[in-house]
Design a protein around this motif. Structure first.
Motif, short mmCIF file in Angstrom:
data_model
loop_
_atom_site.label_atom_id
_atom_site.label_comp_id
_atom_site.label_asym_id
_atom_site.label_seq_id
_atom_site.Cartn_x
_atom_site.Cartn_y
_atom_site.Cartn_z
N HIS A 1 -24.78 -8.73 -32.42
CA HIS A 1 -23.51 -7.76 -32.26
C HIS A 1 -22.58 -7.81 -33.53
N PRO B 1 -25.20 -12.12 -27.06
CA PRO B 1 -25.68 -10.94 -27.91
C PRO B 1 -25.79 -11.84 -29.31
N SER C 1 -20.41 -16.72 -34.46
CA SER C 1 -19.62 -16.37 -33.22
C SER C 1 -20.68 -16.58 -32.00
N HIS D 1 -19.83 -20.13 -30.90
CA HIS D 1 -18.45 -20.30 -30.30
C HIS D 1 -18.64 -19.75 -28.84
N VAL D 2 -19.28 -18.51 -28.62
CA VAL D 2 -19.51 -18.20 -27.34
C VAL D 2 -20.06 -18.92 -26.30
N TYR E 1 -19.98 -8.82 -34.80
CA TYR E 1 -18.97 -9.66 -34.88
C TYR E 1 -17.91 -9.74 -35.85
N ARG E 2 -17.00 -10.09 -35.69
CA ARG E 2 -15.83 -9.78 -36.88
C ARG E 2 -15.75 -11.27 -37.52
N HIS E 3 -15.88 -12.35 -36.87
CA HIS E 3 -15.71 -13.78 -37.41
C HIS E 3 -16.57 -13.83 -38.54
N LEU E 4 -16.28 -14.03 -39.66
CA LEU E 4 -17.31 -13.80 -40.94
C LEU E 4 -17.98 -14.97 -41.28
N GLU E 5 -17.85 -16.20 -40.43
CA GLU E 5 -18.48 -17.34 -40.53
C GLU E 5 -19.97 -17.25 -40.09
#
Lengths: 133, 133, 133
Positions: free
Chosen positions: C74, C71, C83, C86-87, C76-80
């Motif tokens: 989404h 996705p 995400s 990373h997934v 996501y919480r990671h502010l950069e």
């Protein structure tokens, strides 16, 4: 060659647990200064991955993404009801490999090693093998 | 070090084939009692994974999940029409590693090693390398 | 044992870069004729995979599929904001292993080794370790 294992306690149904410290200790205990460390997960509803450890939201983002990627409400045939966890285990993989140089794990600046719990909380075990000299 | 290969015959378009017995035989043939066994898949529309082998529905559930995860009807550019199989190959990975202790594969209680066919049925080959002493 | 690293320059946000030639050079430089080559990616928004290299559309198909699988929008919480990268890194994995026989990488007919950039373009680095004799 040195081998061993350590325990991993997971506290949530899906939980990425940083096992870098235990792995670093295994390397120190092995007295191997240059070589290779393999971490192996013997469980079928868990996996291993290496990813960012500095910001803990990356761990929750990976979990949320996996819950979107793997169908959770599919009419799976496996009657234990944890088929999504088996699928996630195969997506992450059963082992990770990290080089050792001068007694240190050759992880990237932001990398940590994570045990990936997909059917917890549980008490788990991880195996390691270190080769080199 | 010992190396070798064995054949894997797949009978369906998507098929997880348990190759634990052939791997166990490779370990026995190597005469290596303690070390590491790496299995390598040289094909680009197949992969390898370690997952539950006790209940065969887990294998079909993994296949069904992959068919939901990877878009099957995307307008892919690769003209052979098997792009989903290439994607699944990368999701599963090209090799698995299992430790050897006292001549035995250190698999978890429920773990088996699976060749993952994504573009079958076909006759396939798997390479192995065993190190240790 | 021989170790080293090489640079990988990526020119797109998502980019599969064929690193087979650099890996072949590492094997030649190591003077190891029979053994094992492990490639390791120290970055958290990139990965490694082995897949078809003959038809370059396979590489773009893998990227397009990953953009459908993971996705992208989404919360996501990671502010950069990276995400998904990373997934994807965890889905591809942090290392690949290829055997060496008579000084050659034991890749399958269509296989090439790819560095998978998911948050580029960037200048990246890849580590390698070759064991054997």
């Amino acid at each position: 060659m040195a081998t061993g294992s350590f325990k991993v306690s997971t506290s949530k149904n899906m939980h990425l647990v940083d096992i870098t410290a235990q792995t670093t200790k295994a390397v120190a205990d092995s007295n191997i200064r240059n070589g290779c460390c393999i971490i192996y997960n013997p469980h079928t509803t868990a996996g291993l991955t290496i990813n960012e450890g500095a910001d803990p939201t990356v761990q929750t983002d990976i979990i949320e993404a996996l819950r979107k990627i793997v169908p959770l409400d599919h009419p799976y045939r496996h009657l234990e009801g944890n088929s999504p966890a088996h699928v996630m285990a195969s997506l992450m993989g059963s082992s990770v490999t990290v080089f050792i140089e001068n007694g240190n794990l050759c992880l990237g600046t932001w990398q940590k090693i994570f045990f990936c719990e997909f059917d917890g909380p549980r008490s788990r075990k991880v195996l390691w093998q270190i080769t080199g000299d």
